[in-house]
Design a protein around this motif. Structure first.
Motif, PDB file in Angstrom:
ATOM      1  N   GLU A 206      14.255 -17.958  22.770  1.00  0.00           N
ATOM      2  CA  GLU A 206      15.267 -18.632  21.934  1.00  0.00           C
ATOM      3  C   GLU A 206      16.076 -19.597  22.809  1.00  0.00           C
ATOM      4  O   GLU A 206      16.214 -19.365  24.007  1.00  0.00           O
ATOM      5  N   ASN A 209      12.314 -20.922  20.003  1.00  0.00           N
ATOM      6  CA  ASN A 209      11.435 -20.195  19.089  1.00  0.00           C
ATOM      7  C   ASN A 209      11.859 -20.411  17.634  1.00  0.00           C
ATOM      8  O   ASN A 209      11.025 -20.758  16.780  1.00  0.00           O
ATOM      9  N   SER A 210      13.139 -20.223  17.361  1.00  0.00           N
ATOM     10  CA  SER A 210      13.639 -20.407  15.994  1.00  0.00           C
ATOM     11  C   SER A 210      13.538 -21.863  15.560  1.00  0.00           C
ATOM     12  O   SER A 210      13.179 -22.169  14.402  1.00  0.00           O
ATOM     13  N   GLU A 211      13.854 -22.789  16.469  1.00  0.00           N
ATOM     14  CA  GLU A 211      13.790 -24.212  16.152  1.00  0.00           C
ATOM     15  C   GLU A 211      12.350 -24.640  15.850  1.00  0.00           C
ATOM     16  O   GLU A 211      12.090 -25.430  14.928  1.00  0.00           O
ATOM     17  N   LYS A 213       9.877 -22.639  14.739  1.00  0.00           N
ATOM     18  CA  LYS A 213       9.485 -22.060  13.445  1.00  0.00           C
ATOM     19  C   LYS A 213      10.056 -22.883  12.284  1.00  0.00           C
ATOM     20  O   LYS A 213       9.369 -23.119  11.273  1.00  0.00           O
ATOM     21  N   LYS A 214      11.285 -23.305  12.438  1.00  0.00           N
ATOM     22  CA  LYS A 214      11.917 -24.115  11.383  1.00  0.00           C
ATOM     23  C   LYS A 214      11.181 -25.440  11.204  1.00  0.00           C
ATOM     24  O   LYS A 214      10.939 -25.893  10.072  1.00  0.00           O
ATOM     25  N   ALA A 215      10.794 -26.047  12.340  1.00  0.00           N
ATOM     26  CA  ALA A 215      10.120 -27.350  12.297  1.00  0.00           C
ATOM     27  C   ALA A 215       8.754 -27.278  11.618  1.00  0.00           C
ATOM     28  O   ALA A 215       8.296 -28.251  11.011  1.00  0.00           O
ATOM     29  N   GLY A 217       8.057 -24.953   9.292  1.00  0.00           N
ATOM     30  CA  GLY A 217       8.208 -24.338   7.978  1.00  0.00           C
ATOM     31  C   GLY A 217       7.967 -22.855   7.933  1.00  0.00           C
ATOM     32  O   GLY A 217       7.617 -22.303   6.893  1.00  0.00           O
ATOM     33  N   GLU A 219       9.877 -19.378   8.421  1.00  0.00           N
ATOM     34  CA  GLU A 219      11.211 -18.785   8.585  1.00  0.00           C
ATOM     35  C   GLU A 219      11.095 -17.301   8.900  1.00  0.00           C
ATOM     36  O   GLU A 219      10.201 -16.642   8.434  1.00  0.00           O
TER      37      GLU A 219
END
Length: 219
Positions: A206, A209-211, A213-215, A217, A219
């Motif tokens: 992180e 990782n979260s960014e 996954k968001k990019a 699609g 979640e």
């Protein structure tokens, strides 16, 4: 997956029990035997990461004891070649592969290079000598192989790594990151666009990782 760094109590050349510790630590309250007892009751995959050949056989003997309870994938990892900015402290490839395949002929092998990353400098990627030497070592294997590659070094190595995983449909990449490495979500998206998505795994920290996954699609 749950990853465990395994070495023998007492460090390199140690003859103690297999324990969970990351060098330079040489002791730990967490033994591999106790850890395996806990992990076999989860639905998480198991990845054992070895820094020395001495730890491999006694650890696989412990893994063999719980083999009947295993329902999850098992990956066995070691750095067997020096890579970009890497040192020569590699695990002997022949000894490692002979030992692992004698216990678990179908296990997924995770075979990497030692690497380094230097802030503020241009860091070379994985070159043709490195990937061709790895391909030669793996050419006689029959089980799945994933190659752990450092995210900050992949973009400059696309041609070489594409060639490597094209050598067999059993090959994949696992993109990992160092704590201090500087790389962007754009670098991860570039990797995703240039490789078969079904053959790339991600082991990233992180917030990327979260960014990431968001990019894409997820979640």
């Amino acid at each position: 997956m749950i990853e465990a760094d395994v070495l023998l109590r007492g460090g390199l050349g140690g003859n103690g029990d297999p324990i969970m510790a990351h060098p330079p630590e040489t002791d730990s309250d967490n033994t591999l035997q106790e850890w395996l007892k806990e992990v076999v009751n989860t639905n998480k995959g198991i990845k054992l990461d070895f820094k020395s050949l001495e730890a491999v056989r006694p650890s696989l003997e412990l893994l063999e004891q719980v083999e009947q309870q295993l329902r999850q994938p098992v990956w066995i990892n070691a750095d067997i070649l020096p890579g970009p900015n890497g040192n020569s402290a590699v695990v002997d490839a022949e000894g490692f592969l002979d030992t692992v395949t004698s216990f678990f002929p179908d296990v997924t092998l995770s075979l990497g290079w030692t690497t380094g990353w230097h802030p503020g400098k241009h860091n070379e990627g994985y070159d043709w000598v490195m990937v061709k030497e790895m391909a030669q070592i793996c050419s006689t294997l029959s089980q799945p192989v994933t190659f752990p590659v450092r995210a900050a070094l992949v973009r400059q190595s696309i041609s070489e790594l594409c060639w490597l995983i094209q050598q067999s449909d059993r090959y994949s990449l696992t993109v990992w990151t160092g704590k201090e490495d500087v790389y962007s979500v754009e670098d991860l998206l570039y990797i995703r666009e240039n490789f078969d998505k079904s053959r790339v795994y991600y082991d990233i920290l992180e917030p990327q990782n979260s960014e990431f996954k968001k990019a894409i699609g997820v979640e």
